[in-house]
Design a protein around this motif. Structure first.
Motif, PDB file in Angstrom:
ATOM      1  N   SER A 111       0.933  -1.089  -0.066  1.00 44.99           N
ATOM      2  CA  SER A 111      -0.060  -0.077  -0.134  1.00 44.99           C
ATOM      3  C   SER A 111       0.828   1.167  -0.017  1.00 44.99           C
ATOM      4  O   SER A 111       1.865   1.485   0.923  1.00 44.99           O
ATOM      5  N   ALA A 112       0.554   2.123  -0.954  1.00 42.55           N
ATOM      6  CA  ALA A 112       1.663   3.321  -1.105  1.00 42.55           C
ATOM      7  C   ALA A 112       1.667   4.223  -0.047  1.00 42.55           C
ATOM      8  O   ALA A 112       2.636   4.626   0.432  1.00 42.55           O
ATOM      9  N   LEU A 113       0.304   4.375   0.510  1.00 42.88           N
ATOM     10  CA  LEU A 113       0.365   5.266   1.761  1.00 42.88           C
ATOM     11  C   LEU A 113       1.367   4.711   3.048  1.00 42.88           C
ATOM     12  O   LEU A 113       1.909   5.580   3.738  1.00 42.88           O
ATOM     13  N   ILE A 114       1.077   3.341   3.314  1.00 48.07           N
ATOM     14  CA  ILE A 114       1.895   2.800   4.432  1.00 48.07           C
ATOM     15  C   ILE A 114       3.397   2.925   4.019  1.00 48.07           C
ATOM     16  O   ILE A 114       4.331   3.212   4.834  1.00 48.07           O
ATOM     17  N   VAL A 115       3.944   2.778   2.770  1.00 49.46           N
ATOM     18  CA  VAL A 115       5.313   2.714   2.633  1.00 49.46           C
ATOM     19  C   VAL A 115       5.791   3.982   2.581  1.00 49.46           C
ATOM     20  O   VAL A 115       6.940   4.411   3.380  1.00 49.46           O
ATOM     21  N   ALA A 116       5.023   4.914   2.068  1.00 53.69           N
ATOM     22  CA  ALA A 116       5.606   6.474   2.239  1.00 53.69           C
ATOM     23  C   ALA A 116       5.682   6.924   3.607  1.00 53.69           C
ATOM     24  O   ALA A 116       6.603   7.436   4.192  1.00 53.69           O
ATOM     25  N   LEU A 117       4.659   6.394   4.479  1.00 49.17           N
ATOM     26  CA  LEU A 117       4.537   6.853   5.855  1.00 49.17           C
ATOM     27  C   LEU A 117       5.989   6.580   6.756  1.00 49.17           C
ATOM     28  O   LEU A 117       6.527   7.220   7.311  1.00 49.17           O
ATOM     29  N   THR A 118       6.363   5.423   6.319  1.00 49.43           N
ATOM     30  CA  THR A 118       7.299   4.595   6.920  1.00 49.43           C
ATOM     31  C   THR A 118       8.808   5.082   6.564  1.00 49.43           C
ATOM     32  O   THR A 118       9.571   5.130   7.209  1.00 49.43           O
ATOM     33  N   LEU A 119       8.686   5.814   5.345  1.00 47.12           N
ATOM     34  CA  LEU A 119      10.020   6.267   4.838  1.00 47.12           C
ATOM     35  C   LEU A 119      10.160   7.754   5.287  1.00 47.12           C
ATOM     36  O   LEU A 119      11.081   8.326   5.282  1.00 47.12           O
ATOM     37  N   SER A 120       8.961   8.448   5.598  1.00 50.84           N
ATOM     38  CA  SER A 120       8.955   9.884   5.672  1.00 50.84           C
ATOM     39  C   SER A 120       9.681  10.512   7.204  1.00 50.84           C
ATOM     40  O   SER A 120      10.158  11.532   6.824  1.00 50.84           O
ATOM     41  N   GLY A 121       9.655   9.910   8.059  1.00 48.77           N
ATOM     42  CA  GLY A 121      10.270  10.167   9.180  1.00 48.77           C
ATOM     43  C   GLY A 121       9.212  11.020  10.248  1.00 48.77           C
ATOM     44  O   GLY A 121       9.634  11.603  11.185  1.00 48.77           O
ATOM     45  N   LEU A 122       8.142  11.442   9.608  1.00 49.37           N
ATOM     46  CA  LEU A 122       6.933  12.065  10.309  1.00 49.37           C
ATOM     47  C   LEU A 122       6.264  10.952  11.461  1.00 49.37           C
ATOM     48  O   LEU A 122       6.351   9.713  11.215  1.00 49.37           O
ATOM     49  N   PRO A 123       5.771  11.669  12.128  1.00 44.95           N
ATOM     50  CA  PRO A 123       4.852  10.698  13.317  1.00 44.95           C
ATOM     51  C   PRO A 123       4.085   9.726  12.740  1.00 44.95           C
ATOM     52  O   PRO A 123       3.288   9.944  11.782  1.00 44.95           O
ATOM     53  N   THR A 124       4.168   8.449  13.236  1.00 46.87           N
ATOM     54  CA  THR A 124       3.324   7.247  12.838  1.00 46.87           C
ATOM     55  C   THR A 124       2.479   6.693  13.653  1.00 46.87           C
ATOM     56  O   THR A 124       1.369   5.988  13.254  1.00 46.87           O
ATOM     57  N   ASP A 125       2.470   7.415  14.846  1.00 42.77           N
ATOM     58  CA  ASP A 125       1.344   6.843  15.894  1.00 42.77           C
ATOM     59  C   ASP A 125      -0.286   6.942  15.625  1.00 42.77           C
ATOM     60  O   ASP A 125      -0.927   6.412  15.873  1.00 42.77           O
ATOM     61  N   ARG A 126      -0.597   8.205  14.936  1.00 41.42           N
ATOM     62  CA  ARG A 126      -1.613   8.523  14.465  1.00 41.42           C
ATOM     63  C   ARG A 126      -1.428   9.133  13.140  1.00 41.42           C
ATOM     64  O   ARG A 126      -0.748  10.105  12.975  1.00 41.42           O
ATOM     65  N   PHE A 127      -2.253   8.780  12.001  1.00 37.46           N
ATOM     66  CA  PHE A 127      -2.345   9.257  10.752  1.00 37.46           C
ATOM     67  C   PHE A 127      -3.781   9.325  10.256  1.00 37.46           C
ATOM     68  O   PHE A 127      -4.527   8.226  10.572  1.00 37.46           O
ATOM     69  N   LEU A 128      -3.914  10.124   9.199  1.00 31.81           N
ATOM     70  CA  LEU A 128      -5.141  10.359   8.369  1.00 31.81           C
ATOM     71  C   LEU A 128      -4.943  10.326   7.184  1.00 31.81           C
ATOM     72  O   LEU A 128      -4.130  10.998   6.684  1.00 31.81           O
ATOM     73  N   PHE A 129      -5.746   9.405   6.408  1.00 30.61           N
ATOM     74  CA  PHE A 129      -5.345   9.195   4.975  1.00 30.61           C
ATOM     75  C   PHE A 129      -6.673   9.961   4.140  1.00 30.61           C
ATOM     76  O   PHE A 129      -7.921   9.729   4.620  1.00 30.61           O
ATOM     77  N   GLY A 130      -6.205  10.960   3.533  1.00 33.13           N
ATOM     78  CA  GLY A 130      -7.333  11.913   2.903  1.00 33.13           C
ATOM     79  C   GLY A 130      -7.550  11.353   1.340  1.00 33.13           C
ATOM     80  O   GLY A 130      -8.438  12.449   0.756  1.00 33.13           O
ATOM     81  N   GLY A 131      -6.866  10.478   0.893  1.00 31.79           N
ATOM     82  CA  GLY A 131      -7.156  10.237  -0.639  1.00 31.79           C
ATOM     83  C   GLY A 131      -6.333  11.305  -1.578  1.00 31.79           C
ATOM     84  O   GLY A 131      -5.459  11.673  -1.041  1.00 31.79           O
ATOM     85  N   PHE A 132      -6.906  11.399  -2.910  1.00 32.80           N
ATOM     86  CA  PHE A 132      -6.393  12.169  -3.467  1.00 32.80           C
ATOM     87  C   PHE A 132      -6.867  13.741  -3.379  1.00 32.80           C
ATOM     88  O   PHE A 132      -7.978  13.950  -2.939  1.00 32.80           O
ATOM     89  N   LEU A 133      -5.863  14.805  -3.181  1.00 35.36           N
ATOM     90  CA  LEU A 133      -6.324  15.952  -3.112  1.00 35.36           C
ATOM     91  C   LEU A 133      -7.119  16.684  -4.427  1.00 35.36           C
ATOM     92  O   LEU A 133      -6.705  15.945  -5.590  1.00 35.36           O
ATOM     93  N   PRO A 134      -8.089  17.496  -3.964  1.00 34.22           N
ATOM     94  CA  PRO A 134      -9.033  18.036  -5.126  1.00 34.22           C
ATOM     95  C   PRO A 134      -7.916  18.828  -6.308  1.00 34.22           C
ATOM     96  O   PRO A 134      -6.727  19.448  -5.949  1.00 34.22           O
ATOM     97  N   ALA A 135      -8.335  18.767  -7.321  1.00 30.71           N
ATOM     98  CA  ALA A 135      -7.818  19.369  -8.659  1.00 30.71           C
ATOM     99  C   ALA A 135      -7.582  21.090  -8.528  1.00 30.71           C
ATOM    100  O   ALA A 135      -6.822  21.645  -8.817  1.00 30.71           O
TER     101      ALA A 135
END
Length: 284
Positions: A126-150
């Motif tokens: 899952s791209a969002l999980i892979v990206a989160l683990t690479l980012s160095g940002l907090p992982t204890d709580r996260f919110l996935f918002g899908g695609f940003l509007p155009a």
């Protein structure tokens, strides 16, 4: 009844039902042995693009019946898949990653459950999980918002709405819109640490974390390609900045009433709504 989880790989035939199968987001080696086993033995594979899935199956040496299915497919296609799943095993895949996560499948799974059809998930990339683990940002709580509007206003509305949530925010974005989204982010949630990940699990995988200005400079000099994940640090991790409240209010007042502008900025930046409203009336 036998324990299905223990016998999925060794049972001669899969149980009837809908099998949600995660597929690689880039590196074909990431597909699991269980996913390959299921894809080999189902009666059919429902997929977004038969060419994309066909390439994956060909790489794995699998010959399979493919049925094109997405959320815009004719209801008759969904009905045919559900009818099959009542007596046979049917797989659902997306072009990449885990089905239903900003990909087709919600309606199919919901209807299958309503009808009492067995639904089994074969987990994987899952791209969002892979990206989160690479980012160095907090992982204890996260919110996935899908695609940003155009559109810019809708994009800023979403960022303002979710900006007060004390969690790392994760969005999908396209390469041509990345710089516009970074600009909207700096205007709406200034000071936040941001990460941008692209080409995940592929040869040119990249994940950069920093302030928006740094990311804008990099991606202006090196226009991005591929699918992108944008992550935003929680509000408590924001860098202290001197907000230009008047500038923020003027930007909001271009499209919003004073009360709406004050409410949005108060929520996004933790400011006093009444003070903002009074100032908005003066500027209006």
């Amino acid at each position: 009844m036998p324990d299905r989880k223990e016998e999925l790989v060794t049972e001669p035939n899969l149980y009837p039902g809908l099998y949600i199968v995660a597929t690689p987001i880039g590196n074909l080696g990431d597909i699991s042995a269980r996913a390959l086993d299921v894809l080999t033995r189902v009666a059919a594979v429902a997929c977004e693009d038969t060419r994309v899935t066909g390439k994956l199956l060909h790489h794995a040496g699998i010959r399979q019946k493919l049925v094109r299915y997405d959320d815009h497919a004719d209801p008759a296609v969904r009905e045919r898949l559900l009818a099959m799943a009542e007596t046979e095993a049917v797989a659902l895949v997306s072009d990449a990653g885990t089905p239903l996560i900003s990909d087709p499948g919600y309606r199919l799974v919901r209807e299958a459950r309503k009808r009492g059809i067995e639904v089994v998930s074969i987990p994987g990339p899952s791209a969002l999980i892979v990206a989160l683990t690479l980012s160095g940002l907090p992982t204890d709580r996260f919110l996935f918002g899908g695609f940003l509007p155009a559109k810019d206003k809708a994009r800023r509305d979403i960022l303002a709405e979710l900006g007060a949530v004390r969690a790392t925010l994760i969005f999908y974005e396209t390469a041509p819109r990345l710089l516009d989204s970074l600009a909207a982010l700096e205007a709406t949630l200034p000071g936040r640490e941001v990460a941008v990940a692209r080409e995940l699990t592929k040869k040119f995988e990249e994940c950069r974390t920093g302030q928006v200005a740094e990311l804008e400079a990099h991606f202006t000099a090196h226009p991005p390609k591929g699918e992108i994940v944008v992550m935003i640090a929680p509000p408590g991790d924001a860098r202290p900045v001197d907000l230009d409240v008047d500038a923020l209010l003027r930007a909001e007042l271009a499209t919003q009433k004073p009360s709406q502008a004050a409410a949005r900025l108060a929520k996004a930046h933790g400011l006093d709504r009444k003070t903002l409203y009074a100032r908005a009336l003066e500027l209006k």
